[in-house]
Design an enzyme around this catalytic site. Structure first.
Site, PDB file in Angstrom:
ATOM      1  N   ASP A  13       1.392  -2.742  -8.187  1.00  0.00           N
ATOM      2  CA  ASP A  13      -0.749  -1.996  -8.697  1.00  0.00           C
ATOM      3  C   ASP A  13      -1.527  -2.588 -10.259  1.00  0.00           C
ATOM      4  O   ASP A  13      -1.888  -1.565 -10.970  1.00  0.00           O
ATOM      5  CB  ASP A  13       0.417  -0.932  -9.438  1.00  0.00           C
ATOM      6  CG  ASP A  13       0.875  -0.028  -8.158  1.00  0.00           C
ATOM      7  OD1 ASP A  13       0.783  -0.175  -6.971  1.00  0.00           O
ATOM      8  OD2 ASP A  13       1.704   0.403  -8.924  1.00  0.00           O
ATOM      9  N   LYS A  16      -4.882  -6.042  -7.344  1.00  0.00           N
ATOM     10  CA  LYS A  16      -5.217  -6.857  -6.211  1.00  0.00           C
ATOM     11  C   LYS A  16      -6.350  -6.835  -5.308  1.00  0.00           C
ATOM     12  O   LYS A  16      -7.050  -7.525  -5.358  1.00  0.00           O
ATOM     13  CB  LYS A  16      -3.810  -7.051  -5.508  1.00  0.00           C
ATOM     14  CG  LYS A  16      -2.600  -7.805  -6.470  1.00  0.00           C
ATOM     15  CD  LYS A  16      -1.992  -7.980  -5.810  1.00  0.00           C
ATOM     16  CE  LYS A  16      -0.861  -7.027  -5.151  1.00  0.00           C
ATOM     17  NZ  LYS A  16      -0.613  -6.022  -6.469  1.00  0.00           N
ATOM     18  N   GLY A  40      -0.164  -0.431  -1.610  1.00  0.00           N
ATOM     19  CA  GLY A  40      -1.534   0.860  -1.529  1.00  0.00           C
ATOM     20  C   GLY A  40      -2.643   0.193  -2.645  1.00  0.00           C
ATOM     21  O   GLY A  40      -1.982   0.239  -2.841  1.00  0.00           O
ATOM     22  N   HIS A  41      -3.594  -0.239  -1.027  1.00  0.00           N
ATOM     23  CA  HIS A  41      -4.874  -1.020  -2.608  1.00  0.00           C
ATOM     24  C   HIS A  41      -5.945   0.127  -1.851  1.00  0.00           C
ATOM     25  O   HIS A  41      -5.889   1.124  -1.286  1.00  0.00           O
ATOM     26  CB  HIS A  41      -5.753  -2.351  -1.630  1.00  0.00           C
ATOM     27  CG  HIS A  41      -4.717  -3.491  -1.457  1.00  0.00           C
ATOM     28  ND1 HIS A  41      -3.735  -3.294  -2.662  1.00  0.00           N
ATOM     29  CD2 HIS A  41      -4.797  -4.081  -0.688  1.00  0.00           C
ATOM     30  CE1 HIS A  41      -2.846  -4.629  -1.919  1.00  0.00           C
ATOM     31  NE2 HIS A  41      -3.303  -5.194  -1.108  1.00  0.00           N
ATOM     32  N   GLN A 225       2.632  -5.758  -3.690  1.00  0.00           N
ATOM     33  CA  GLN A 225       4.130  -5.647  -4.649  1.00  0.00           C
ATOM     34  C   GLN A 225       3.096  -6.429  -5.919  1.00  0.00           C
ATOM     35  O   GLN A 225       2.562  -7.143  -6.422  1.00  0.00           O
ATOM     36  CB  GLN A 225       5.235  -5.784  -4.143  1.00  0.00           C
ATOM     37  CG  GLN A 225       5.568  -4.546  -2.886  1.00  0.00           C
ATOM     38  CD  GLN A 225       5.230  -5.051  -1.870  1.00  0.00           C
ATOM     39  OE1 GLN A 225       5.288  -5.492  -1.106  1.00  0.00           O
ATOM     40  NE2 GLN A 225       4.426  -3.317  -1.206  1.00  0.00           N
TER      41      GLN A 225
HETATM   42  P1  IMP Z   1      10.596   0.410  -1.247  1.00  0.00           P
HETATM   43  O1  IMP Z   1       9.554  -1.434  -1.386  1.00  0.00           O
HETATM   44  O2  IMP Z   1       9.710   1.267  -0.337  1.00  0.00           O
HETATM   45  O3  IMP Z   1      11.633  -0.738  -0.980  1.00  0.00           O
HETATM   46  O4  IMP Z   1      10.558   0.540  -2.876  1.00  0.00           O
HETATM   47  C1  IMP Z   1      11.802  -0.324  -4.380  1.00  0.00           C
HETATM   48  C2  IMP Z   1      10.518  -0.198  -5.405  1.00  0.00           C
HETATM   49  O5  IMP Z   1       9.101  -1.175  -5.388  1.00  0.00           O
HETATM   50  C3  IMP Z   1      10.216   1.365  -6.010  1.00  0.00           C
HETATM   51  O6  IMP Z   1      10.513   0.862  -7.396  1.00  0.00           O
HETATM   52  C4  IMP Z   1       8.451   1.446  -5.013  1.00  0.00           C
HETATM   53  O7  IMP Z   1       8.692   1.918  -6.178  1.00  0.00           O
HETATM   54  C5  IMP Z   1       8.307  -0.564  -5.789  1.00  0.00           C
HETATM   55  N1  IMP Z   1       6.994  -0.735  -4.947  1.00  0.00           N
HETATM   56  C6  IMP Z   1       6.907  -1.124  -3.172  1.00  0.00           C
HETATM   57  N2  IMP Z   1       5.867  -1.068  -3.458  1.00  0.00           N
HETATM   58  C7  IMP Z   1       4.933  -1.048  -4.188  1.00  0.00           C
HETATM   59  C8  IMP Z   1       3.464  -1.732  -4.421  1.00  0.00           C
HETATM   60  O8  IMP Z   1       2.898  -1.325  -3.855  1.00  0.00           O
HETATM   61  N3  IMP Z   1       3.559  -1.365  -6.150  1.00  0.00           N
HETATM   62  C9  IMP Z   1       3.843  -1.103  -7.092  1.00  0.00           C
HETATM   63  N4  IMP Z   1       5.753  -0.898  -7.052  1.00  0.00           N
HETATM   64  C10 IMP Z   1       5.857  -1.331  -5.864  1.00  0.00           C
END
Ligand code: IMP
Length: 430
Positions: A13, A16, A40-41, A225
């Site tokens: 977040d 990007k 999520g962009h 991420q």
């Molecule tokens: P998962 O990727 O859904 O397995 O989540 C694992 C961890 O990564 C959690 O803390 C999510 O909130 C975090 N996370 C996954 N994708 C994103 C992203 O695009 N932005 C911020 N945090 C993310």
């Protein structure tokens, strides 16, 4: 232009999407290389807001090719929904504009069910995943039972894999997690139908990129991420299940390391994270609330309120090393406007010692106390700044401190959500 990798240096977040959008103008290909629709962009273009979860945001440019690499886990339902949404907004998404790697792994309904059931079972110890089935899908990839895009086009293979997988997944869901089992037939029918629609898009992304490079085209590798959510280098186990670091651009898109010419790290002017896990500079006070509200810090994927804190240069410093950053883009600098004093974390104090890397031990990280450099803030509106000299001295000093402490130059400064609210100090890769 050169081939550039864009990565997040914090916990995702970082903004990007906007930087990728800006750099897309200079390339022919935009490729994602890891993660899935946990990303999520959010992009604001001419007062219209677009949120992308799986398709590279370059799709907004008519003459760009967007590619989804082998390193992703793709929920085909979400991909098709996103394509449909774009079509409704008047953006054509045909196979000439979008490719899906035949080797990308497919998120199945049992992955989502397992993700949710496991998180529920963990109770207060939950990771706070996005619930999209990301982890369970990557697990299947590693245990060699995953379903890839190419399997959607081979009905016999798909049926065999779904039936075999369900024997184990249903046992886990029912007997271990107390959740409902799933039936094979509806899943098979649904995935075969989606496979038919997606078939024209399913290609060998590695070969496509190679041919492009040989024809003199350039590539933007769009990370998702952030480095501290990396399965190897992040705040394990509070991480995602992929490697968001820059080197994954190679394995996750199918190119060699000699194809990477510039690594750009995105650094939010402060720090946020969603989900659980250590966060040394977190602010549980009115300054944290100010940043959360001013920065509209809600997750683009889950709508969750993001945790907010001061800029942590221990975190960013780790990312400089782990990604080999050539330059940085500082985002959301405008959000800090109005704060009397700004703090930058330059080190952690733990066990009476100063450290400049985040400890691997979760317990130790939780004991870390931030050591701050305090700097005066600024009150002037900076959203109209288009050159560095338009910024108040306090903002310039804040940026200089970041460059000095990290040893990495700042190439881009974002001063607002819109495309034009940007200062380009030096175009990365130019
Ligand atoms: P998962 O990727 O859904 O397995 O989540 C694992 C961890 O990564 C959690 O803390 C999510 O909130 C975090 N996370 C996954 N994708 C994103 C992203 O695009 N932005 C911020 N945090 C993310």
């Amino acid at each position: 232009m050169s081939n550039i990798v864009v990565v997040g240096t914090q916990w995702g977040d970082e903004g990007k999407g906007k930087v990728v959008d800006l750099l897309t103008a200079g390339v022919e290909f935009v490729v994602r290389f890891q993660g899935g629709n946990n990303a999520g962009h959010t992009l604001e273009v001419d007062d219209r807001q677009f949120i992308f979860h799986i398709i590279p945001s370059g799709i907004l440019y008519e003459d760009k090719k967007c590619l989804i690499g082998n390193g992703l886990v793709v929920d085909p339902e979400v991909l098709l929904e996103e394509m449909e949404g774009l079509k409704k907004a008047g953006i054509t998404v045909g196979p000439e504009r979008l490719s899906l790697s035949e080797k990308a792994h497919m998120i199945m309904p049992y992955h989502r069910a397992l993700d949710l059931a496991r998180e529920a079972a963990k109770g207060k110890d939950k990771i706070g995943t996005t619930g999209r089935g990301i982890g369970p899908c990557y697990e299947d990839k590693i245990t060699r039972s995953g379903i890839r895009a190419v399997d959607l086009t081979e009905p016999d293979v798909l049926e065999e894999k779904i039936r075999t997988n369900l024997q184990e997944k249903n046992f886990l869901l029912e007997k271990f997690l107390g959740a409902s089992p799933l039936e094979a037939e509806p899943i098979l029918d649904h995935y075969l139908a989606m496979g038919k629609t997606l078939a024209p898009y399913i290609t060998d992304v590695s070969v496509e990129l190679d041919q492009g490079v040989k024809a003199g085209k350039s590539i933007l590798f769009e990370g998702a991420q952030g480095t501290h959510l990396d399965i190897d280098h992040g705040t394990y186990p509070f991480v995602t299940s992929s490697n968001p670091v820059a080197s994954t651009a190679c394995s996750g898109a199918g190119v060699g390391p000699n194809q990477i010419h510039h690594v750009l790290g995105i650094v939010k002017a402060y720090t946020t994270r969603v989900g659980a896990g250590p966060f040394v500079t977190e602010l549980n006070d009115e300054t944290g609330d100010f940043i959360q509200e001013t920065g509209k810090e809600f997750g683009a994927t889950t709508g969750r309120r993001r945790r907010c804190g001061w800029l942590d240069l221990v975190v960013v410093g780790d990312s400089v090393r782990l990604n080999g950053l050539d330059s940085m883009a500082i985002t959301k600098l405008d959000v800090l406007t109005g704060l009397e004093t700004l703090k930058i974390c330059t080190g952690y104090e733990v066990d009476g010692q100063m450290v400049h890397q985040r400890p691997a031990s979760l317990g130790k990280t939780e004991q870390c106390k931030p050591v701050y450099k305090e700097m005066p803030g600024w009150k002037e509106d900076i959203t109209g700044a288009r050159e560095k000299k338009d910024l108040p001295q306090a903002a310039v000093d804040y940026l200089s401190a970041i460059e000095e402490i990290t040893g990495v130059p700042i190439s881009i400064i974002s001063v607002g959500p819109n495309r034009i609210e940007t200062i380009v100090v030096k175009l990365p890769g130019s």
